[in-house]
Write an enzyme that holds these catalytic residues in place. Structure first.
Site, PDB file in Angstrom:
ATOM      1  N   ASP A  14      -7.442   4.131  -8.583  1.00  0.00           N
ATOM      2  CA  ASP A  14      -8.201   4.047  -7.242  1.00  0.00           C
ATOM      3  C   ASP A  14      -7.837   5.314  -6.540  1.00  0.00           C
ATOM      4  OD1 ASP A  14      -9.353   2.776  -5.173  1.00  0.00           O
ATOM      5  OD2 ASP A  14      -7.432   2.572  -4.220  1.00  0.00           O
ATOM      6  N   ASP A  16      -8.220   5.925  -2.412  1.00  0.00           N
ATOM      7  CA  ASP A  16      -7.302   5.786  -1.036  1.00  0.00           C
ATOM      8  C   ASP A  16      -6.451   5.053  -1.067  1.00  0.00           C
ATOM      9  OD1 ASP A  16      -9.487   7.355   1.083  1.00  0.00           O
ATOM     10  OD2 ASP A  16     -10.894   6.033  -0.567  1.00  0.00           O
ATOM     11  N   ASP A 176      -4.422  -0.198  -5.269  1.00  0.00           N
ATOM     12  CA  ASP A 176      -3.342  -0.599  -4.184  1.00  0.00           C
ATOM     13  C   ASP A 176      -3.914  -1.819  -3.445  1.00  0.00           C
ATOM     14  OD1 ASP A 176      -5.690   0.712  -2.970  1.00  0.00           O
ATOM     15  OD2 ASP A 176      -4.490   0.955  -1.082  1.00  0.00           O
TER      16      ASP A 176
END
Length: 237
Positions: A14, A16, A176
């Site tokens: 991922d 961001d 995240d």
């Protein structure tokens, strides 16, 4: 010489909140959009937890938090203004997390294929990663506009892995937030969850296969999952 023991494996990241700390620039753009409408700014710490849902969701949360009409937040002209502003300020403060460059270099040296799987639009992802000199580490940067469905759909992860010549049965997702865990589960892939990113639901509650507190710990987590894969394969005969 580093042993190339990860040949045949694809590791998907991922963007961001996993690879790059982007919240200051995203919330900065949000607050400039709120100011255009005469609304108070959002607190950076609170607004950071809204990032995983994308720009439209960020605007909605910001307007709701300010007590304003969500219809205003859905205005296409406002969204275009948001995107133009963010593009202009995309790397004012955004930086890779500690250990990102060193870990990516080591994983690549060991033979792994690295790919970015993000719900951020591909052109913006490429612009950001280019400005902070991370593009060179990845075989591809795959946003939702380059696949048939976006995270948490497993199609996003599977199609991204196949696009770089990888095998989805030997792929690992690193993220995240819930879309990352959901995509990995839907694709049948293991997932490493980082605890330092942007998520309204603590990563511990999302129950990834391995939980890490720092990017430097990802290589060890990858090794653990690779061993588990081969052990399970051997036991299955």
């Amino acid at each position: 010489m580093i042993e190339q023991d990860l040949i045949g494996w694809t590791i998907a990241f991922d963007l961001d909140g996993t690879l790059v700390e982007t919240h200051e620039d995203l919330v900065g753009t949000l607050n400039r959009m709120l100011a255009l409408k005469g609304l108070p700014p959002a607190a950076v710490e609170e607004a950071s937890q809204w990032i995983g849902g994308g720009a439209r969701a960020l605007l909605l949360h910001g307007f709701e938090r300010a007590g304003a009409s969500t219809e205003d937040a859905r205005d296409p002209a406002l969204f275009e203004a948001f995107m133009a502003d963010y593009t202009a300020h995309i790397a004012d403060h955004s930086v890779p997390y500690d250990g990102v460059v060193e870990t990516l270099e080591t994983l690549a040296a060991r033979g792994a294929i690295l790919v970015v799987v993000t719900n951020k639009r591909s052109d913006l992802s490429e612009l950001l990663l280019g400005k902070i000199d991370l593009t060179r580490h990845f075989a591809a940067i795959v946003g939702p506009d380059r696949v048939s469905d976006r995270k948490p759909s497993g199609a996003h992860l599977i199609e991204a892995v196949k696009s770089v010549g990888g095998d989805p049965t030997r792929a690992i997702m690193v993220g995240d937030a819930a879309p990352d865990v959901g995509s990995a589960r839907d694709a049948g892939c293991p997932v490493i969850g980082v605890t330092y990113g942007y998520t309204p639901v603590p990563m511990e509650e999302l129950e990834p296969d391995v939980l890490v507190d720092a990017f430097e710990d990802i290589e060890e987590a990858v090794d653990m999952l690779v061993v588990e894969h081969y052990v399970a394969k051997a036991m299955a005969g």
